[in-house]
Design an enzyme around this catalytic site. Structure first.
Site, short mmCIF file in Angstrom:
data_model
loop_
_atom_site.label_atom_id
_atom_site.label_comp_id
_atom_site.label_asym_id
_atom_site.label_seq_id
_atom_site.Cartn_x
_atom_site.Cartn_y
_atom_site.Cartn_z
N HIS A 118 13.70 15.81 6.57
CA HIS A 118 12.24 15.61 6.53
C HIS A 118 11.86 14.63 5.42
O HIS A 118 12.13 14.90 4.25
CB HIS A 118 11.59 16.99 6.28
CG HIS A 118 10.11 16.97 6.18
ND1 HIS A 118 9.43 17.42 5.08
CD2 HIS A 118 9.16 16.58 7.07
CE1 HIS A 118 8.14 17.32 5.27
NE2 HIS A 118 7.94 16.81 6.48
N ARG A 119 11.28 13.51 5.77
CA ARG A 119 10.96 12.43 4.83
C ARG A 119 12.23 12.00 4.07
O ARG A 119 12.18 11.62 2.91
CB ARG A 119 9.87 12.84 3.83
CG ARG A 119 8.63 13.45 4.47
CD ARG A 119 7.58 13.84 3.45
NE ARG A 119 6.60 14.77 4.01
CZ ARG A 119 5.68 15.41 3.33
NH1 ARG A 119 5.57 15.21 2.03
NH2 ARG A 119 4.84 16.24 3.93
N GLU B 141 13.51 12.22 9.65
CA GLU B 141 12.10 12.13 10.06
C GLU B 141 11.37 11.40 8.94
O GLU B 141 11.70 11.58 7.76
CB GLU B 141 11.52 13.54 10.21
CG GLU B 141 10.07 13.61 10.66
CD GLU B 141 9.04 13.65 9.54
OE1 GLU B 141 7.85 13.68 9.85
OE2 GLU B 141 9.40 13.61 8.34
N ASP C 3 7.31 9.14 7.98
CA ASP C 3 5.92 8.89 8.38
C ASP C 3 5.60 7.40 8.25
O ASP C 3 5.98 6.77 7.26
CB ASP C 3 4.99 9.66 7.44
CG ASP C 3 5.46 11.10 7.26
OD1 ASP C 3 5.23 11.90 8.17
OD2 ASP C 3 6.10 11.40 6.23
N HIS D 60 3.81 9.14 3.45
CA HIS D 60 3.20 10.30 4.09
C HIS D 60 1.67 10.34 3.98
O HIS D 60 0.97 10.46 4.98
CB HIS D 60 3.78 11.59 3.49
CG HIS D 60 3.20 12.83 4.11
ND1 HIS D 60 2.06 13.44 3.62
CD2 HIS D 60 3.58 13.54 5.20
CE1 HIS D 60 1.78 14.49 4.38
NE2 HIS D 60 2.68 14.57 5.35
N GLU E 216 7.20 9.50 12.70
CA GLU E 216 5.89 10.15 12.87
C GLU E 216 4.77 9.16 12.61
O GLU E 216 4.67 8.58 11.52
CB GLU E 216 5.74 11.36 11.92
CG GLU E 216 4.38 12.02 12.17
CD GLU E 216 3.99 13.12 11.21
OE1 GLU E 216 4.85 13.69 10.51
OE2 GLU E 216 2.78 13.41 11.17
N LYS F 168 1.42 8.46 11.46
CA LYS F 168 0.34 9.09 10.69
C LYS F 168 -0.91 8.27 10.99
O LYS F 168 -1.28 7.37 10.26
CB LYS F 168 0.66 9.03 9.20
CG LYS F 168 1.53 10.18 8.74
CD LYS F 168 0.74 11.43 8.45
CE LYS F 168 1.63 12.57 7.97
NZ LYS F 168 1.89 13.64 8.91
N ASP G 187 13.67 19.93 4.44
CA ASP G 187 13.71 19.21 3.16
C ASP G 187 15.06 19.40 2.48
O ASP G 187 15.31 18.81 1.44
CB ASP G 187 12.63 19.75 2.21
CG ASP G 187 11.23 19.38 2.64
OD1 ASP G 187 11.02 18.24 3.07
OD2 ASP G 187 10.33 20.25 2.56
O1 G3P Z 1 7.22 15.92 11.57
C1 G3P Z 1 7.18 17.17 10.97
C2 G3P Z 1 6.38 17.17 9.71
O2 G3P Z 1 6.74 16.07 8.96
C3 G3P Z 1 4.90 17.16 9.96
O3 G3P Z 1 4.18 17.41 8.81
O4 G3P Z 1 2.73 16.73 6.96
O5 G3P Z 1 5.19 16.84 6.60
O6 G3P Z 1 4.19 15.04 8.00
P1 G3P Z 1 4.07 16.45 7.55
CA CA Z 2 6.05 13.89 8.76
#
Ligand code: G3P
Ligand code: CA
Length: 243
Positions: free
Chosen positions: A8-9, A35, A37, A50, A109, A111, A228
């Site tokens: 994640h990120r 993943e 953003d 993000h 993702e 945003k 994470d």
């Molecule tokens: O893609 C899953 C997650 O990243 C969505 O929430 O706010 O961390 O971008 P956020």
């Molecule tokens: Ca995300």
């Protein structure tokens, strides 16, 4: 099919989110995917960050969309995390793709709450330039944006991000032609997992940061765990495979 573990990120503990150094480390750790953003700068560059406001992660303040790429590059995107990462700059999508292009899963993702004009087409163009169409899944909380993606390129995979425990999300997503549901992990029960699979969609969950939940969701058969803590999740899967 084996659950994929997605950073994640970037998803590496001890590294600042959405930075090149984090993505390099994720690849090194053996992540199945990452993943991250994307948003648009004032001069229309696709960048990886993000928040819509730069204040939390960059040495500046205000809306990202009000800065050009060269203005943003004068700021640090890593110092907020630790002085050690002061040299990290906001990455462009192309720079991130260069690092992660060989991973099995690349979850971009959008945003897109500020409605960045042309974001979808710009992202798809880069996906084609890097020849990574089969690895990419585009997700968003903005489902209009996902519909735009599908219109521009019907074969690209899309995942509808949801936060709340919706009534019948599988039907909702299927009717709109999306390929996956990306659910907050606390809302993913066996019924929605099975129903999504029955309808030919993936069921992916975010952001799963403790071992008990990783074990439980793997048992329930989710397709992707976005975390994470890549090291923790990869180790659990390894132990699971060896038991
Ligand atoms: O893609 C899953 C997650 O990243 C969505 O929430 O706010 O961390 O971008 P956020
Ligand atoms: Ca995300």
């Amino acid at each position: 099919m084996e659950t994929k573990i997605i950073g994640h990120r970037g998803g590496v503990k001890g590294y600042p989110e959405n930075t090149l150094v984090a993505f390099k480390k994720a690849v090194e750790l053996g992540a199945d995917g990452v993943e991250f953003d994307v948003q648009l700068t004032k001069d229309g560059e696709v960048v990886v960050i993000h928040d819509e406001l730069i204040d939390r992660t960059m040495t500046g303040s205000g809306l990202l969309k009000d800065y050009t790429l060269s203005e943003l590059r004068k700021m640090s995107a890593g110092e907020f995390f630790s002085p050690e990462f002061k040299a990290e700059k906001i990455p462009t999508l192309a720079e991130v793709l260069e690092i992660v292009k060989n991973l099995e899963v690349i979850n971009i993702e959008l945003k897109n709450f500020l409605l960045y004009p042309g974001l979808e087409a710009k992202v798809l163009k880069l996906v084609d330039q890097f020849k990574i169409r089969d690895q990419v899944i585009i997700s968003s909380f903005n489902h209009y944006s996902l519909q735009t993606v599908k219109k521009l390129q019907p074969e690209i995979r899309t995942g509808a991000l949801l936060m709340s425990k919706m009534i019948n999300p599988a039907d909702y997503s299927f009717k709109r032609g999306f390929d996956a549901l990306h659910l907050h992990f606390l809302t993913a029960d066996q019924e929605v997992i099975d129903k999504s699979h029955f309808m030919g969609m993936q069921l992916n969950v975010y952001t799963v940061n403790y071992p008990e939940a990783v074990i439980d969701l793997m048992k329930k058969g989710v397709d992707m765990i976005i975390t994470d803590d890549l090291e923790m999740a990869l180790e659990i899967r390894e132990q699971n495979n060896n038991s």
